[in-house]
Design an enzyme around this catalytic site. Sequence first.
Site, PDB file in Angstrom:
ATOM      1  CG  ASP A  14      41.492  37.075  41.761  1.00 19.21           C
ATOM      2  OD1 ASP A  14      40.915  37.881  41.005  1.00 19.21           O
ATOM      3  OD2 ASP A  14      40.997  36.687  42.827  1.00 19.21           O
TER       4      ASP A  14
ATOM      5  CG  HIS B 202      37.684  35.728  41.111  1.00 22.87           C
ATOM      6  ND1 HIS B 202      38.304  36.352  42.169  1.00 22.87           N
ATOM      7  CD2 HIS B 202      36.346  35.844  41.358  1.00 22.87           C
ATOM      8  CE1 HIS B 202      37.396  36.830  43.003  1.00 22.87           C
ATOM      9  NE2 HIS B 202      36.206  36.519  42.537  1.00 22.87           N
TER      10      HIS B 202
ATOM     11  CB  SER C 180      34.081  36.208  44.909  1.00 19.35           C
ATOM     12  OG  SER C 180      34.133  37.414  44.182  1.00 19.35           O
TER      13      SER C 180
END
Length: 725
Positions: free
Chosen positions: A646, A678, A563
């Site tokens: 995602d 994600h 991330s």
Amino acid sequence: MGALRWLSIAATASTALALNPEGLISAPRRSEAIPNPSGDVAVFSQSQYSFKTHKTTSQWNVLDLKSGDIKLLTNDSDVSEIVWLGSDDSTVLYVNGTNADIPGGVELWVSDISDFANGYKAASLPASFSGFKVVTTDSGDVRYVAYAESWANGTAYNEELVAKPLSSARIYDSIYVRHWDYYLTTRFNAVFSGTLKKSEGKGKATYKADGDLKNLVSPVKNAESPYPPFGGASDYDLSPDGKWVAFKSKAHDIPRANYTTAYIFLVPHDGSKTAVPINGPDSPGTPEGVKGDAGSPVFSPDSKKIAYWQMADESYEADHRTLYVYTVGSEETIPSLAADWDRSLDSVKWADDDNLIIGVEDAGRSRLFSIPADAGDDYKPKNFTDGGVVSAYYQLPDSTYLVTSTAIWTSWNVYIASPEKGVIKTLATANKIDPELKGLGPEIVDEFYYEGNWTKIQAFVIYPENFDKSKSYPLLYYIHGGPQSSWLDSWSTRWNPKVFADQGYVVVAPNPTGSSGFGDALQDAIQNQWGGYPYEDLVKGWEYVNENFDFIDTDNGVAAGASYGGFMINWIQGSDLGRKFKALVSHDGTFVADAKVSTEELWFMQHEFNGTFWDNRENYRRWDPSAPERILKFSTPMLIIHSDLDYRLPVSEGLSLFNILQERGVPSRFLNFPDENHWVQNKENSLVWHQQVLGWLNKYSGVEESNEDAVSLDNTVIPVVDYNP
């Protein structure tokens, strides 16, 4: 090395068994321990995946709170939730995940834990409800709340009873279009209320459904509770007298993709009146200037007050969480508690009508603190737990607390603590129970502080199996996401540092600028500094490790992040620090600056980069990993992971990076999961993820050659698509 705070590792080597990916993923996963009214026993669930059968088994257990002994309650996989019923020490209400009468529905059953298999059905519910909270009224009746998906007309959504539409088209006139990993529909989450009527018969009392369920959320247009994707039972509460329900909803009267604003609504349990916000723009007690996210509403034992947290900023999802206490029916300004304290709370519960217990992230841990309900803004709450991360806590009759927590060295730790005495007694811990975690202990973890770009920065150190400080181990530099998050002394099944360390690394996990739990100044300073202050902190951290730890081999070091950590890995690839690593792993990181507008929570980027994409585009491009001058520096072998679901950072970000690396001739690989978001959560996918990530790092760090048990890229049975001539 004076800044390193050694625990016991300096004196003795670890004798822990190596934790491998299969062991991590297949080790039992346990829930919080929920005590009965007398505090004699607690129930908890346990699930375990098998790579032999490729199935998950589940069970419920009973923990004796005096001896710590554990015994099986039931291995019926249909039992999804258990709550204690009233003041009876042995009667429970449980959710049967199947329904004999309504496909897609669930059933409520009542049973005695001494004879669990011989319970009876108390109610049949028309959809898949979860998150049950119950109270017993003075009459003996049971009132409860739970949540399910709802249609706009207020009826519960049941997927198995819905006809498949002829067209798959989606049409939108407003944002969100999609969120996290799903496209929005006209359905939404809603809290429902119900009642079980008590009947006196032979022997024990029995309970049966009384009346229809009431949807408490749907009468408020555009309200939703719990709020997806991470909302759950902590988003609402049922008053101990059974008369009121409080629930959180994102603001129903402003665009939800542009603001974090949330309200706490109050509604009668019977739904006789429409829910009203206690902290909305027209609510008489709303504190001035407080417009941000809110959550964790919880009633006092006398049902007269509601404690909750709220942020001030309406566009900053990581703003300071301040504790508030609202008196039901009052029109006075809702008072804040300990607002000047430089910590942000995560959870809150009442100890009694005059005192509260709060869970707070603090310096890489999540601890419990006590605070009076009338504390002033200058009050400093008092901590009574130590290491690890507290995940749940329940008050026992003697005013102590049954605490469930995790740590880097254990996936489940249950103990008793009190505000007066601190930790009193450990009852059970996974590293003593599970063979997969045998030998793990707090000695595998250390921490140190170093001078960062502008302040001291904390970092965790995680040691490999049988660590010997006279030897040298490659560095694995661990970069967290968020960015307003942190590495914690907690267990993880996705980014577990011990699994990485046991391949043969020393893992160093810094908490640079932007990290939470170290005060607002450190966290907030990352705004418009994504590739600035945090990167400089990471450079200084690498330099500190290189200069001070003889047992860490930085010449063969590697780095990985997800991330925001993936963004930072992408940024490092085009920076001087990138040349210090033999390999990089970027999981779901942003790459192209102009693509940031493709995310769903627009408030996030608008806060992080000080404005909208059209008014402040240079701020977005300031920290652009895809800038041409940075691409020309790309040379470190790199694994990119990005999955199709995602929607926070779309898969095109990973593909763009992979395309450029391939065209530049940089050794690279792209790992994709079409059914993951994600995060990678499917157990079989998680195993492949670990094999590829560890295999990639091991290949370039030399660990593959030095450790015959190290994971290799060849461990993955999935074929590699390669059309190179």
